[in-house]
Every structure is written in C-alpha cells, then in structure tokens.
Enzyme design. Structure first.
Site, PDB file in Angstrom:
ATOM      1  N   ASP A   1      -0.683  -9.602   1.084  1.00  0.00           N
ATOM      2  CA  ASP A   1       0.223  -8.911   0.197  1.00  0.00           C
ATOM      3  C   ASP A   1      -0.860  -8.146  -0.787  1.00  0.00           C
ATOM      4  O   ASP A   1      -0.986  -8.665  -1.796  1.00  0.00           O
ATOM      5  CB  ASP A   1       0.944  -9.753  -0.450  1.00  0.00           C
ATOM      6  CG  ASP A   1       2.055  -8.875  -1.461  1.00  0.00           C
ATOM      7  OD1 ASP A   1       1.902  -7.745  -1.372  1.00  0.00           O
ATOM      8  OD2 ASP A   1       2.665  -9.524  -2.310  1.00  0.00           O
TER       9      ASP A   1
ATOM     10  N   GLU B   1       1.024  -1.707   4.140  1.00  0.00           N
ATOM     11  CA  GLU B   1       1.550  -0.368   3.992  1.00  0.00           C
ATOM     12  C   GLU B   1       2.805  -0.203   4.532  1.00  0.00           C
ATOM     13  O   GLU B   1       3.423  -1.176   4.919  1.00  0.00           O
ATOM     14  CB  GLU B   1       0.693   0.828   4.703  1.00  0.00           C
ATOM     15  CG  GLU B   1       1.207   2.094   4.339  1.00  0.00           C
ATOM     16  CD  GLU B   1       0.022   3.214   4.741  1.00  0.00           C
ATOM     17  OE1 GLU B   1      -0.867   2.996   5.306  1.00  0.00           O
ATOM     18  OE2 GLU B   1       0.615   4.428   4.471  1.00  0.00           O
TER      19      GLU B   1
ATOM     20  N   HIS C   1       0.683  -1.192   0.119  1.00  0.00           N
ATOM     21  CA  HIS C   1       0.066   0.040  -0.003  1.00  0.00           C
ATOM     22  C   HIS C   1       1.082   1.229  -0.022  1.00  0.00           C
ATOM     23  O   HIS C   1       1.307   1.716   1.083  1.00  0.00           O
ATOM     24  CB  HIS C   1      -0.824  -0.100   1.192  1.00  0.00           C
ATOM     25  CG  HIS C   1      -2.063   1.159   1.257  1.00  0.00           C
ATOM     26  ND1 HIS C   1      -3.233   1.041   0.834  1.00  0.00           N
ATOM     27  CD2 HIS C   1      -1.895   2.298   1.893  1.00  0.00           C
ATOM     28  CE1 HIS C   1      -3.663   2.115   0.899  1.00  0.00           C
ATOM     29  NE2 HIS C   1      -2.972   3.043   1.574  1.00  0.00           N
TER      30      HIS C   1
END
Ligand SMILES: [Zn+2]
EC number: 3.2.1.4
Length: 562
Positions: free
Chosen positions: A535, A544, A492
């Site tokens: 993932d 993230e 992310h």
C-alpha cells in the site's frame, strides 16, 4: 482442549429459542383452585462469552460481510481444529464448529484451515474467534456491502476529464480541454471529455472500450440495474466518438501528454501539450465493438453510434494487416500494446451482427476461430456474450453451441483453480499486473456462465471472488479504497496523492507477481506471488487504480445484486 459450545446451544442461539414469553396469553388460575405443584423449570444455559483477544491478521474473512443465505467462509493460519463466532456487541458465542483439515495455499506459500460458518444466518455484527485472537468485525445482512456498489460506480465521476467536478477535497476545475495535436502533424482536434484512465490523466481508447462494455452489460444483466450507469457511461462514449478520424473511420489510440506528470499534480495542473497518438487496429476494432454495443442502450443516438461503429469496421476491413500499436518516439505514457487485433475484430463483428443482423459480420465470425477474455488486451469473451445473449433468432445453432462450450470451458478452468485454493480467488500461482481485474473478470465469467448452464456453484464461487477483494485473501487486505478494516490508504492516483487522502471506492491492482515497479520490488522480493502487494503510492504495479479495474468489480457486484 478448548471448550466448544454444544451444538444444541449454538442452534438455540441461532434460532433465538430459550427467550421467555411475556405470559399475556396465560389464563390466571382462579383463587379457589387447589394448589398444584409447579413443574420443574429447565435451567437456562449461561451464554458463553468469548471476546477472543486482539484482532489478528491470520484470520482472513470478508471485512464487510455476508448475506444471510450465502456461503460464508474464512481462511485461518492456526493449529486449532475448531473456531467460534461471537456477537460483536456482547461477545456471546453464537456458533462453534470444526475447522477444515489443513489446506495448502500454494500462491501464498502457507497452510490454512477453512472456517465455514454458512449456518449462521441471523443478521448482526460478529467476529470470528480462535485461540490466537479474533477477526475484524463483519456483518451478516441483506445488504452487507452497503453503498460499496454505488461508490465503485461513483469512481467514474471522480475520473471525469474536460469538465469541472464537485467532489469535496478532490474537486477540480475544467482540465485537458485544449485541442490536441495529431502526432507528427500540425493538425489539431477536439478530444476533450471522457475519464482519466487511471492514476495518470491519459485517455486511452482500448481500456475505455472494456470499461464502457462492463457498465452497459451490468445495466442490462443486473437483477436491479442502476439507472445512473447509463449517463455515467455516456460521458466516456461521447469522448470515444471524438477519437474517431472522420475521414477514414480509424480511431486514435490515445490522447496524453508526452510523459506522465509528477505524482502530486491535480488534473488542471497538467499543462503540457496534448498529443493524439496514431490510429491503431485494436483501438479501432474496440471502438467498433463498444459503439455497436452502446447503440442499443441510447435509442436517440442509435443511428450515430451505429454509423460510427460501421465506419470503424470498414477501416478494419481496409487494414487487415495493420501492425499492433507501439508508443511512438518521445511518447512514454501507457502503451496498451497488443500485437494481435484478431480478438478485437471478433468482438466487433459479434456486436455488429447482433446490432444489425448483417450476414457480412456473421461470415467474418465464421471465417475465424473463437476467442475469450474480458481484459483490455484479450477481449474475446465480450464477443461471445454479444452473440450468445444478443444475436437471438439470428444466431446459427452450431456456432451458438460452440460459443457456449467456449465460455463454459473458461468457467471450468476458473473453477479448477478456485477449487484448489482455500482463499476466494482463482488466480492459481500467477498474479498479473492488475490482478484484481482478473479476479473480477473471472467472477463475471462464472456468473454469465451460470446463465448458460445449471451451475449454481459458479455463482457461489463468484461471490467468493468478491470476498477475496474485501479481505478473504492471504494479506487480510481489502483492495478497494474506503471499504474494509484494512483498505488501501496510499493508492497510486494523482488526485488522491495531491489531496492527501484516497478517493473512496477505487479498486487497486492488487498483488503483482512480476514485481514490475522499484518500490514493489524493494519491498516484496522473495515473497510468494499472492503477497507481492504494498500500500504505497509509488507502487504503480500493485497499488494503482484504473477505470477498467473498477468496471468489472462494478459488473460483478451488479450481477450478484450486492
Ligand atoms: Zn482531464
């Protein structure tokens, strides 16, 4: 029962014995000498070959490798009682040994056996074999992680804001360079520069203070420090100085747009107005602490940094009861909320005392309790480190002893969790948001603790924490992009999403017990805590990246000289 290579053969293969000499030192017998019956030659044992079949994810080892002299372990879900290690090039078995008795990994809700192959010290590439299959290959080498540490530091270059960066498909022109409006006013301020905090493009003082401290302390305490750490950290320090209100010494909590942009937007594409959120006590105290710390690393800026730190401290003194930061109306970016600034003030007082020797800071420290934590929210351990390693002759003997006990008590708590776990971490049953940071922070705590007490086992455990991050975990998953056979492909992280490939060297958050985003919740509901990771670029709670997750991993790698 599986045939196991005899132990003697394993030792021979390890030691490289049994190889024939070239015979050049032999003196040939003269032609007229009487014939002598040649002694019987010992039979060369045939090397055992075991390719082990397919790679299986039930064997969890560091996917990069191990140093020759370090402890080497893997955890395996298996009914086998023994394992072998084969050379990757030719399948020759170089070690066979017994597995441990079954051990519970409670956070993963599974039972594993541990393979200890510390005896294998010969450099090379290997894999671990059971009757079910083999592990991903790994190396034994003086430098098993290669350029990982450099990449983890280079990540901060990719996160640079306010300047053009040259970084292949992740290059971008200058971004976020316009003036920011101070919340609820018409006033504007130049706060360009620094690093983007995470997968978004916000810039936040509280987590920045942690990241700066990690890089500087790594430089100061590593056996072989990286000179690049200082200019790297300076880019963020310059920005920090801009975040201070010159009139009051208070420090703005963050500069962001009012909300996050779409996930595929590059930095220069975020064009909404920048807003400076109000001054907060945690940002101001963290600023005072990290600028006082920075003062000893940049002699030419020492006076300016100390003056900024002291001015921030004076704001803290004048605002003892300032409430913790909460997002103001119509601002929805990262909050970094914290109801107490006591530990931030403690850290600041410790740094300012170490930097100036002014007894007023000493008095403040003595007037309060001690704190721990290497996080962004709980920062007390940075204060302990400032005093224990930085106060020198100025330290009070009794207070020094109390602080040492405090840090070592933390180490013992970490070791207690670590000892109960067949994997490399010390998280117990709880994996908070950004658990990779906690794993790395615990490693840092242990290594610094080992410098205060004769505890080599702390360093050994810290190494296992690194192995956890690179595959010695219940997911057989590396949590660092670009490193390991199974590494995050879809972090992310907006530049990675926009470019269609992950920037290398980024530490992702890792398992998150709370399932705090919809994608993670949908995928991992009902999973044990240690396996709540996906993932997936939508999973901001587990996949993230942030500057302050990379920074403690860098700190630990540097301390361990990896
Ligand atoms: Zn930017």
């Amino acid at each position: 029962m599986k045939r196991i290579i005899p132990f003697i053969l394993a030792l021979c293969l390890l030691a490289g014995c049994g190889s024939s000499g070239n015979g050049n030192t032999e003196t040939p017998a003269p032609p007229d000498a009487p014939a002598v019956e040649a002694p019987a030659q010992p039979t060369e044992p045939e090397p055992k070959i075991n390719w082990g079949g397919d790679v299986v994810s039930t064997i969890r080892a560091d996917q990069l490798g191990y140093r020759p002299g370090d402890t080497k372990k893997a955890a395996i879900i298996t009914d086998d009682t023994t394992f072998e290690i084969s050379r990757a090039a030719d399948g020759v078995v170089v070690l066979g040994a017994a597995l441990s008795e079954p051990m519970r990994a409670n956070a993963a809700d599974e039972t594993v056996r541990v393979a200890d192959f510390s005896a294998l010290a010969e450099p090379g590439e290997y894999f671990l074999v059971t009757s079910e299959g083999r592990s991903y290959p790994f190396v034994i080498s003086d430098s098993p992680y290669g350029d990982l540490r450099a990449a983890v530091l280079e990540m901060f270059h990719y996160q640079k804001c306010g300047v053009e960066i040259e970084a292949g498909i992740w290059s971008h022109p200058e971004c976020h360079a316009e003036l920011a409006t101070i919340f609820d006013t018409e006033d504007t301020k130049d706060v360009s520069g620094g690093w983007h905090d995470a997968g978004d493009y916000g810039r936040y003082v509280v987590p920045a203070a942690k990241a700066i401290a990690d890089l500087l302390l790594a430089y100061e305490n590593a056996p072989n420090p990286d000179p690049e750490a200082l200019p790297t950290a300076w880019h963020k320090i310059e920005w920090m100085l801009k975040m201070q209100d010159e009139a009051t010494g208070g420090v703005y909590h963050k500069v962001t747009c009012r909300s996050f942009p779409a996930l595929d937007i590059m930095p220069q594409g975020e064009r909404n107005p920048l807003v400076l959120s109000p001054i907060s006590p945690t940002a101001t105290a963290d600023f005072a602490a990290s600028m006082a710390l920075a003062a000893r690393f940049y002699p030419e800026q020492r006076e300016a940094l100390l003056a900024a730190a002291i001015s921030a401290w004076e704001w803290c003194e004048a605002n003892p009861d300032a409430p913790g930061f909460r997002n103001p109306p119509r601002i929805s970016t990262g909050e970094y909320g914290d109801s107490s600034s006591k530990d931030e003030r403690f850290w600041a007082a410790c740094e300012l005392f170490a930097a100036t020797g002014d007894e007023k800071y000493h008095d403040y420290i003595k007037s309060d309790t001690l704190y721990t934590g290497f996080g962004w929210q709980a920062v007390g351990s940075y204060g302990l480190v400032a005093y224990l390693f930085g106060a020198g002759d100025k330290a009070d003997g009794e207070l020094y002893a109390q602080m040492k006990d405090k840090l070592l008590a933390d180490c013992e708590g970490i070791m207690g969790q670590y000892a109960q776990n067949p994997y490399g971490d010390s998280m117990g049953g709880s994996f908070p948001w950004g658990s990779s940071m906690n794993v790395a922070n615990n490693a840092v705590t242990l290594i610094l603790g080992s410098r205060l007490a004769d505890k080599p086992e702390y360093v050994e455990a810290a190494l296992d924490h690194m192995h956890y991050l690179l595959g010695y975990n219940s997911l057989a998953q590396s949590f660092i992009t670009g490193y390991g056979a199974v590494s995050p492909q879809n972090p992310h992280h907006r530049p990675s999403v926009a470019a269609g490939a992950a920037v290398p060297g980024m530490v992702v958050g890792g398992p998150e017990s709370g399932l705090s985003d919809p994608a993670l919740k949908a995928a991992c509901e009902g999973f044990p805590a240690a396996k709540r990771y996906i993932d997936d670029k939508e999973s901001y709670a587990s996949n993230e990246i942030t500057i302050y997750w990379n920074s403690p991993v860098y700190f630990a790698l540097a301390l361990l000289d990896l």
